[in-house]
Every structure is written in C-alpha cells, then in structure tokens.
Design an enzyme around this catalytic site. Structure first.
Site, PDB file in Angstrom:
ATOM      1  N   LYS A 199      38.999  23.259 118.038  1.00 41.64           N
ATOM      2  CA  LYS A 199      39.479  24.588 118.443  1.00 41.64           C
ATOM      3  C   LYS A 199      38.813  25.062 119.731  1.00 41.64           C
ATOM      4  O   LYS A 199      39.477  25.516 120.654  1.00 41.64           O
ATOM      5  CB  LYS A 199      39.212  25.639 117.334  1.00 41.64           C
ATOM      6  CG  LYS A 199      39.867  25.337 116.002  1.00 41.64           C
ATOM      7  CD  LYS A 199      39.614  26.458 114.990  1.00 41.64           C
ATOM      8  CE  LYS A 199      38.155  26.620 114.573  1.00 41.64           C
ATOM      9  NZ  LYS A 199      37.605  25.530 113.773  1.00 41.64           N
ATOM     10  N   ARG A 218      39.485  34.141 109.307  1.00 39.14           N
ATOM     11  CA  ARG A 218      38.982  33.063 108.466  1.00 39.14           C
ATOM     12  C   ARG A 218      39.169  33.347 106.983  1.00 39.14           C
ATOM     13  O   ARG A 218      38.821  32.499 106.156  1.00 39.14           O
ATOM     14  CB  ARG A 218      37.492  32.908 108.727  1.00 39.14           C
ATOM     15  CG  ARG A 218      37.117  31.615 109.425  1.00 39.14           C
ATOM     16  CD  ARG A 218      35.639  31.693 109.702  1.00 39.14           C
ATOM     17  NE  ARG A 218      35.033  30.413 109.945  1.00 39.14           N
ATOM     18  CZ  ARG A 218      34.899  29.863 111.151  1.00 39.14           C
ATOM     19  NH1 ARG A 218      35.373  30.446 112.216  1.00 39.14           N
ATOM     20  NH2 ARG A 218      34.288  28.706 111.271  1.00 39.14           N
ATOM     21  N   ARG A 243      28.355  16.074 117.306  1.00 43.49           N
ATOM     22  CA  ARG A 243      28.110  17.304 118.049  1.00 43.49           C
ATOM     23  C   ARG A 243      26.704  17.831 117.784  1.00 43.49           C
ATOM     24  O   ARG A 243      26.044  18.356 118.677  1.00 43.49           O
ATOM     25  CB  ARG A 243      29.159  18.355 117.649  1.00 43.49           C
ATOM     26  CG  ARG A 243      29.067  19.657 118.428  1.00 43.49           C
ATOM     27  CD  ARG A 243      30.268  20.553 118.188  1.00 43.49           C
ATOM     28  NE  ARG A 243      30.155  21.310 116.956  1.00 43.49           N
ATOM     29  CZ  ARG A 243      31.103  22.123 116.467  1.00 43.49           C
ATOM     30  NH1 ARG A 243      32.250  22.256 117.112  1.00 43.49           N
ATOM     31  NH2 ARG A 243      30.927  22.782 115.351  1.00 43.49           N
ATOM     32  N   ARG A 285      22.944  23.212 117.421  1.00 44.74           N
ATOM     33  CA  ARG A 285      23.392  24.072 116.318  1.00 44.74           C
ATOM     34  C   ARG A 285      22.852  23.557 115.003  1.00 44.74           C
ATOM     35  O   ARG A 285      23.190  22.457 114.562  1.00 44.74           O
ATOM     36  CB  ARG A 285      24.931  24.094 116.272  1.00 44.74           C
ATOM     37  CG  ARG A 285      25.545  25.031 117.278  1.00 44.74           C
ATOM     38  CD  ARG A 285      27.055  24.993 117.222  1.00 44.74           C
ATOM     39  NE  ARG A 285      27.607  25.292 115.910  1.00 44.74           N
ATOM     40  CZ  ARG A 285      28.885  25.507 115.681  1.00 44.74           C
ATOM     41  NH1 ARG A 285      29.743  25.454 116.679  1.00 44.74           N
ATOM     42  NH2 ARG A 285      29.317  25.766 114.474  1.00 44.74           N
ATOM     43  N   ARG A 290      30.497  24.024 104.837  1.00 46.60           N
ATOM     44  CA  ARG A 290      31.452  24.668 105.746  1.00 46.60           C
ATOM     45  C   ARG A 290      32.869  24.176 105.473  1.00 46.60           C
ATOM     46  O   ARG A 290      33.825  24.953 105.509  1.00 46.60           O
ATOM     47  CB  ARG A 290      31.053  24.407 107.203  1.00 46.60           C
ATOM     48  CG  ARG A 290      29.833  25.229 107.611  1.00 46.60           C
ATOM     49  CD  ARG A 290      29.174  24.695 108.852  1.00 46.60           C
ATOM     50  NE  ARG A 290      30.055  24.688 109.999  1.00 46.60           N
ATOM     51  CZ  ARG A 290      29.850  23.930 111.073  1.00 46.60           C
ATOM     52  NH1 ARG A 290      28.809  23.125 111.131  1.00 46.60           N
ATOM     53  NH2 ARG A 290      30.688  23.986 112.082  1.00 46.60           N
TER      54      ARG A 290
HETATM   55  N1  UDP Z   1      31.425  32.277 111.252  1.00 46.37           N
HETATM   56  C1  UDP Z   1      31.897  33.253 110.409  1.00 46.37           C
HETATM   57  N2  UDP Z   1      33.020  33.965 110.774  1.00 46.37           N
HETATM   58  C2  UDP Z   1      33.660  33.729 111.950  1.00 46.37           C
HETATM   59  C3  UDP Z   1      33.176  32.733 112.820  1.00 46.37           C
HETATM   60  C4  UDP Z   1      32.053  32.014 112.437  1.00 46.37           C
HETATM   61  O1  UDP Z   1      31.347  33.492 109.349  1.00 46.37           O
HETATM   62  O2  UDP Z   1      34.646  34.416 112.242  1.00 46.37           O
HETATM   63  C5  UDP Z   1      30.205  31.525 110.892  1.00 46.37           C
HETATM   64  C6  UDP Z   1      30.401  30.528 109.779  1.00 46.37           C
HETATM   65  O3  UDP Z   1      29.184  30.442 109.070  1.00 46.37           O
HETATM   66  C7  UDP Z   1      30.687  29.226 110.532  1.00 46.37           C
HETATM   67  C8  UDP Z   1      29.781  29.352 111.742  1.00 46.37           C
HETATM   68  O4  UDP Z   1      29.758  30.770 112.017  1.00 46.37           O
HETATM   69  O5  UDP Z   1      30.391  28.096 109.767  1.00 46.37           O
HETATM   70  C9  UDP Z   1      30.217  28.582 112.963  1.00 46.37           C
HETATM   71  O6  UDP Z   1      31.491  29.010 113.356  1.00 46.37           O
HETATM   72  P1  UDP Z   1      32.332  28.280 114.507  1.00 46.37           P
HETATM   73  O7  UDP Z   1      33.679  28.884 114.497  1.00 46.37           O
HETATM   74  O8  UDP Z   1      31.589  28.262 115.759  1.00 46.37           O
HETATM   75  O9  UDP Z   1      32.335  26.789 114.008  1.00 46.37           O
HETATM   76  P2  UDP Z   1      33.495  25.752 113.935  1.00 46.37           P
HETATM   77  O10 UDP Z   1      34.170  26.057 112.632  1.00 46.37           O
HETATM   78  O11 UDP Z   1      34.369  25.971 115.127  1.00 46.37           O
HETATM   79  O12 UDP Z   1      32.810  24.437 113.946  1.00 46.37           O
HETATM   80 MG    MG Z   2      34.226  26.486 117.202  1.00 46.00          MG
END
Ligand code: UDP
Ligand code: MG
Length: 189
Positions: A14, A89, A128, A134, A146
């Site tokens: 994304k 989300r 990554r 991270r 996640r």
């Molecule tokens: N997160 C969240 N709400 C959001 C965006 C992120 O709680 O709207 C938290 C959640 O813990 C997630 C972390 O931030 O696992 C990393 O989010 P990001 O979108 O950067 O990770 P991606 O899913 O793109 O790898």
């Molecule tokens: Mg992201």
C-alpha cells in the site's frame, strides 16, 4: 475530486503504491501508520498512546485514529483528492469516515485492494524489518498478530464498500511498475 482507499493486508504494498498514485493523480497521501510513527518518533502524548497498541501488533482505538485522520483532512481543504493508506481499518472507522465525508460533502470514489498471498506477506515484512527500523516488522509474533487482526477486524472493510459497488481487487504480485499499471487502469476505468 478523487478519494481513494488503498486497501490490503500488512506488507501488501500500500505505502509504495500510494506514493506513486498520489504523484500521478495529484492526491494527498494519508497513511495513518506513518502519522502514528511520526508522533511516536517525537514522543508526543498521541505517539506514546499509539505505541501501547502498535508495539503489540494491535490496532490503535478507533476514536484516536479517526480524530487524527480528520485533523489531517482539514489541513488540505483545497486538495483535488486524497488517497487513504491503511485507513479505514475497522467497520466503526468506515462509519466514522462516512460521517466526516458527508459533513465535508466528500465521497469515496473507490476502494482498491491489493491481493497478496499470506506466505509472501510474511516474507516481505521480515525483509522490510531488516532496514525499516520498525519494531513491529522485526518480530514474527507481532507480524502474525497484525495479520490475524487484519483478518478479524479489517477484512470486513472490503465488503462494506463492496455493498456500495466501490470495491475492486488488483493482483499485488509482480513488479512495482506492473502493479502500478493495474492500479491506474482500475482508477481510470
Ligand atoms: N495502526 C493502527 N491504525 C491505523 C494505522 C496503523 O492501529 O489506522 C497501527 C497498527 O498497530 C499497525 C501499525 O500501526 O499494525 C502499522 O501500520 P501501517 O499501516 O504502517 O502498517 P502496514 O499495515 O502498512 O504494514
Ligand atoms: Mg503501510
């Protein structure tokens, strides 16, 4: 106005694609994950709160995330559109977004989901984690959590917009340029 939701599990690409799409279509890219990382990096009260959840691979509570998103939208009143990366989300966040958008007389144009198989996601996130700094990418248990949270809480978001005929899926496997081409074709269609 074009307002896109770029959707998909952690590691689906994304962030990479959102940057390219924002440039091509002149949209403001809003990544709630990046906003949280900025707050955490500055040890703000919001960042410290978010860290409690992010460090476990859980979602930050909806009210916090929605408030942050809404503030960010308000900073760009003249934008021709937005690309939302990693938001909404949860179904509650979809409902909150509906309200915010109707107040602003805005609408979601499309949700585009990046489709990537689970074993590939884990591989990408581990890779990554070697360079991203991270913490949530560097521990396989957090990565697994996640993905679990994605299936339980986030995947219904696709259906929410699908009921309004706004959801589309694009194959998320291939070169960055190939996937970008597929996304553009979906946006332009
Ligand atoms: N997160 C969240 N709400 C959001 C965006 C992120 O709680 O709207 C938290 C959640 O813990 C997630 C972390 O931030 O696992 C990393 O989010 P990001 O979108 O950067 O990770 P991606 O899913 O793109 O790898
Ligand atoms: Mg992201």
């Amino acid at each position: 106005m074009i307002n896109l939701i770029l959707f998909g599990p952690p590691g689906s690409g994304k962030g990479t694609q959102a940057v390219k799409l924002a440039e091509k279509y002149d949209l403001i890219h809003i990544s709630t994950g990046d906003l949280f990382r900025y707050e955490m990096g500055n040890d703000t009260p919001l960042g410290l709160k978010a860290k409690e959840f992010i460090s476990k691979g859980e979602l930050v509570p909806d009210s916090i995330t929605v408030g942050m998103l809404s503030n960010k939208l308000d900073k760009h009143p003249d934008s021709v559109g937005f690309i939302l990366d990693g938001f909404p989300r949860t179904i509650a966040q979809c409902e909150a977004l509906d309200e915010i958008f109707s107040e602003k007389e805005m609408a979601i144009s499309k949700l585009i989901a990046l489709d990537v198989a689970e074993d590939e996601l884990v591989k990408r996130l581990v890779e990554r984690g070697k360079t991203s700094g991270r913490a949530d990418d560097s521990d396989s248990n957090i990565i697994k959590n996640r993905i679990k949270v994605y299936h339980a809480e986030t995947s219904p978001v696709y259906n929410y917009y699908d009921e309004m005929k706004l959801s589309h899926t694009v194959d998320g496997i291939g070169s960055i340029e190939d996937i970008f081409g597929r996304l553009c074709a979906t946006i332009d269609s």
